[in-house]
Design a protein around this motif. Structure first.
Motif, PDB file in Angstrom:
ATOM      1  N   ARG A   1      94.669  30.217  70.747  1.00 11.32           N
ATOM      2  CA  ARG A   1      94.190  29.675  72.019  1.00 11.32           C
ATOM      3  C   ARG A   1      93.850  28.192  71.872  1.00 11.32           C
ATOM      4  O   ARG A   1      94.143  27.393  72.752  1.00 11.32           O
ATOM      5  CB  ARG A   1      92.971  30.475  72.502  1.00 11.32           C
ATOM      6  CG  ARG A   1      92.484  30.050  73.857  1.00 11.32           C
ATOM      7  CD  ARG A   1      93.472  30.427  74.945  1.00 11.32           C
ATOM      8  NE  ARG A   1      92.909  30.042  76.229  1.00 11.32           N
ATOM      9  CZ  ARG A   1      93.614  29.490  77.200  1.00 11.32           C
ATOM     10  NH1 ARG A   1      94.899  29.273  77.061  1.00 11.32           N
ATOM     11  NH2 ARG A   1      93.035  29.180  78.330  1.00 11.32           N
ATOM     12  N   ALA A   2      93.253  27.817  70.747  1.00 14.91           N
ATOM     13  CA  ALA A   2      92.932  26.405  70.516  1.00 14.91           C
ATOM     14  C   ALA A   2      94.209  25.574  70.453  1.00 14.91           C
ATOM     15  O   ALA A   2      94.265  24.464  70.992  1.00 14.91           O
ATOM     16  CB  ALA A   2      92.116  26.242  69.238  1.00 14.91           C
TER      17      ALA A   2
ATOM     18  N   ALA B   1      94.328  17.140  69.238  1.00 17.89           N
ATOM     19  CA  ALA B   1      93.132  17.139  68.386  1.00 17.89           C
ATOM     20  C   ALA B   1      93.284  18.179  67.276  1.00 17.89           C
ATOM     21  O   ALA B   1      92.654  19.233  67.308  1.00 17.89           O
ATOM     22  CB  ALA B   1      91.891  17.419  69.216  1.00 17.89           C
ATOM     23  N   PRO B   2      94.120  17.889  66.274  1.00 15.56           N
ATOM     24  CA  PRO B   2      94.384  18.885  65.236  1.00 15.56           C
ATOM     25  C   PRO B   2      93.137  19.307  64.453  1.00 15.56           C
ATOM     26  O   PRO B   2      93.022  20.466  64.056  1.00 15.56           O
ATOM     27  CB  PRO B   2      95.418  18.222  64.335  1.00 15.56           C
ATOM     28  CG  PRO B   2      95.381  16.765  64.665  1.00 15.56           C
ATOM     29  CD  PRO B   2      94.883  16.656  66.060  1.00 15.56           C
ATOM     30  N   LYS B   3      92.200  18.410  64.250  1.00  9.72           N
ATOM     31  CA  LYS B   3      90.981  18.782  63.521  1.00  9.72           C
ATOM     32  C   LYS B   3      90.142  19.755  64.344  1.00  9.72           C
ATOM     33  O   LYS B   3      89.589  20.718  63.806  1.00  9.72           O
ATOM     34  CB  LYS B   3      90.156  17.537  63.161  1.00  9.72           C
ATOM     35  CG  LYS B   3      88.978  17.842  62.265  1.00  9.72           C
ATOM     36  CD  LYS B   3      89.434  18.426  60.930  1.00  9.72           C
ATOM     37  CE  LYS B   3      88.300  18.640  59.973  1.00  9.72           C
ATOM     38  NZ  LYS B   3      88.736  19.181  58.690  1.00  9.72           N
ATOM     39  N   MET B   4      90.062  19.535  65.652  1.00 12.13           N
ATOM     40  CA  MET B   4      89.323  20.450  66.528  1.00 12.13           C
ATOM     41  C   MET B   4      89.979  21.832  66.507  1.00 12.13           C
ATOM     42  O   MET B   4      89.284  22.850  66.450  1.00 12.13           O
ATOM     43  CB  MET B   4      89.269  19.910  67.951  1.00 12.13           C
ATOM     44  CG  MET B   4      88.465  20.771  68.895  1.00 12.13           C
ATOM     45  SD  MET B   4      86.688  20.679  68.626  1.00 12.13           S
ATOM     46  CE  MET B   4      86.323  19.210  69.549  1.00 12.13           C
ATOM     47  N   VAL B   5      91.299  21.881  66.510  1.00 17.28           N
ATOM     48  CA  VAL B   5      92.017  23.150  66.413  1.00 17.28           C
ATOM     49  C   VAL B   5      91.691  23.826  65.081  1.00 17.28           C
ATOM     50  O   VAL B   5      91.382  25.017  65.032  1.00 17.28           O
ATOM     51  CB  VAL B   5      93.537  22.950  66.563  1.00 17.28           C
ATOM     52  CG1 VAL B   5      94.306  24.221  66.217  1.00 17.28           C
ATOM     53  CG2 VAL B   5      93.884  22.489  67.973  1.00 17.28           C
ATOM     54  N   GLN B   6      91.749  23.062  64.004  1.00 16.90           N
ATOM     55  CA  GLN B   6      91.462  23.602  62.677  1.00 16.90           C
ATOM     56  C   GLN B   6      90.040  24.176  62.610  1.00 16.90           C
ATOM     57  O   GLN B   6      89.829  25.275  62.089  1.00 16.90           O
ATOM     58  CB  GLN B   6      91.641  22.525  61.613  1.00 16.90           C
ATOM     59  CG  GLN B   6      91.303  22.994  60.210  1.00 16.90           C
ATOM     60  CD  GLN B   6      91.242  21.842  59.219  1.00 16.90           C
ATOM     61  OE1 GLN B   6      91.369  20.676  59.569  1.00 16.90           O
ATOM     62  NE2 GLN B   6      91.036  22.175  57.966  1.00 16.90           N
ATOM     63  N   LEU B   7      89.059  23.444  63.118  1.00 15.68           N
ATOM     64  CA  LEU B   7      87.674  23.908  63.088  1.00 15.68           C
ATOM     65  C   LEU B   7      87.474  25.132  63.983  1.00 15.68           C
ATOM     66  O   LEU B   7      86.770  26.075  63.616  1.00 15.68           O
ATOM     67  CB  LEU B   7      86.725  22.782  63.508  1.00 15.68           C
ATOM     68  CG  LEU B   7      86.628  21.619  62.525  1.00 15.68           C
ATOM     69  CD1 LEU B   7      85.869  20.457  63.146  1.00 15.68           C
ATOM     70  CD2 LEU B   7      85.983  22.057  61.217  1.00 15.68           C
ATOM     71  N   THR B   8      88.093  25.116  65.147  1.00 15.13           N
ATOM     72  CA  THR B   8      87.982  26.248  66.059  1.00 15.13           C
ATOM     73  C   THR B   8      88.582  27.504  65.449  1.00 15.13           C
ATOM     74  O   THR B   8      87.951  28.571  65.420  1.00 15.13           O
ATOM     75  CB  THR B   8      88.672  25.932  67.399  1.00 15.13           C
ATOM     76  OG1 THR B   8      88.051  24.783  67.978  1.00 15.13           O
ATOM     77  CG2 THR B   8      88.580  27.102  68.361  1.00 15.13           C
ATOM     78  N   ASP B   9      89.802  27.375  64.933  1.00 16.65           N
ATOM     79  CA  ASP B   9      90.482  28.539  64.373  1.00 16.65           C
ATOM     80  C   ASP B   9      89.897  28.976  63.040  1.00 16.65           C
ATOM     81  O   ASP B   9      89.715  30.167  62.796  1.00 16.65           O
ATOM     82  CB  ASP B   9      91.981  28.244  64.195  1.00 16.65           C
ATOM     83  CG  ASP B   9      92.710  28.109  65.512  1.00 16.65           C
ATOM     84  OD1 ASP B   9      92.173  28.544  66.554  1.00 16.65           O
ATOM     85  OD2 ASP B   9      93.826  27.543  65.512  1.00 16.65           O
ATOM     86  N   GLY B  10      89.587  28.011  62.175  1.00 20.13           N
ATOM     87  CA  GLY B  10      89.139  28.344  60.825  1.00 20.13           C
ATOM     88  C   GLY B  10      87.669  28.674  60.713  1.00 20.13           C
ATOM     89  O   GLY B  10      87.285  29.682  60.116  1.00 20.13           O
ATOM     90  N   VAL B  11      86.825  27.826  61.306  1.00 18.48           N
ATOM     91  CA  VAL B  11      85.380  28.013  61.150  1.00 18.48           C
ATOM     92  C   VAL B  11      84.828  28.933  62.237  1.00 18.48           C
ATOM     93  O   VAL B  11      84.206  29.958  61.940  1.00 18.48           O
ATOM     94  CB  VAL B  11      84.637  26.657  61.146  1.00 18.48           C
ATOM     95  CG1 VAL B  11      83.136  26.863  61.048  1.00 18.48           C
ATOM     96  CG2 VAL B  11      85.130  25.778  59.996  1.00 18.48           C
ATOM     97  N   LEU B  12      85.052  28.574  63.506  1.00 16.13           N
ATOM     98  CA  LEU B  12      84.449  29.349  64.583  1.00 16.13           C
ATOM     99  C   LEU B  12      84.999  30.779  64.644  1.00 16.13           C
ATOM    100  O   LEU B  12      84.256  31.742  64.513  1.00 16.13           O
ATOM    101  CB  LEU B  12      84.641  28.640  65.926  1.00 16.13           C
ATOM    102  CG  LEU B  12      84.053  29.360  67.138  1.00 16.13           C
ATOM    103  CD1 LEU B  12      82.555  29.591  66.975  1.00 16.13           C
ATOM    104  CD2 LEU B  12      84.347  28.589  68.405  1.00 16.13           C
ATOM    105  N   PHE B  13      86.314  30.909  64.827  1.00 11.24           N
ATOM    106  CA  PHE B  13      86.876  32.248  64.972  1.00 11.24           C
ATOM    107  C   PHE B  13      87.279  32.871  63.643  1.00 11.24           C
ATOM    108  O   PHE B  13      87.382  34.085  63.533  1.00 11.24           O
ATOM    109  CB  PHE B  13      88.052  32.237  65.956  1.00 11.24           C
ATOM    110  CG  PHE B  13      87.585  32.087  67.372  1.00 11.24           C
ATOM    111  CD1 PHE B  13      86.988  33.133  68.036  1.00 11.24           C
ATOM    112  CD2 PHE B  13      87.710  30.881  68.032  1.00 11.24           C
ATOM    113  CE1 PHE B  13      86.528  32.999  69.340  1.00 11.24           C
ATOM    114  CE2 PHE B  13      87.261  30.720  69.337  1.00 11.24           C
ATOM    115  CZ  PHE B  13      86.673  31.780  69.982  1.00 11.24           C
TER     116      PHE B  13
END
Length: 108
Positions: free
Chosen positions: A7-8, A16-28
């Motif tokens: 979804r990110a 915003a690849p870093k935001m995608v990475q943080l959303t997928d990796g850390v948050l979810f």
């Protein structure tokens, strides 16, 4: 086989690849996977916080996720009614309107 974009990735793409990475990796990938709360409980908390802080863009996808995670329409209505009294009527009514639209999509 190509994996479907998250979804990110769908929302942000290459912007915003870093935001995608943080959303997928850390948050979810981490926070949502912790065993201390079930995905259902996390969804209920997330919906309440997003409704209370009037974050309609994120609330829309989290209402859908909450339904997928086992919360019923009635439980979400009750939670949003409760939020309205603690966070303000406009926030609660706005969130209920979003839920109504999502529920209506399934009846067409």
């Amino acid at each position: 086989m190509t994996q479907a974009p998250t979804r990110a990735q769908q929302l942000l793409g290459e912007l915003a690849p870093k935001m995608v990475q943080l959303t997928d990796g850390v948050l979810f990938g981490d926070v949502w996977k912790r065993e201390e709360l079930s995905p259902r409980d996390r969804s209920l908390i997330t919906v309440a916080v997003l409704a209370a802080t009037y974050r309609p863009d994120q609330l829309n996808s989290h209402l859908r996720l909450a339904l997928e995670n086992g919360l019923s329409q009635e439980e979400l209505v009750e939670a949003l009614t409760h939020v309205a009294f603690y966070a303000g009527w406009p926030s609660g009514m706005g969130a209920r309107g979003q839920l109504k639209a999502i529920i209506g999509e399934g009846t067409e």
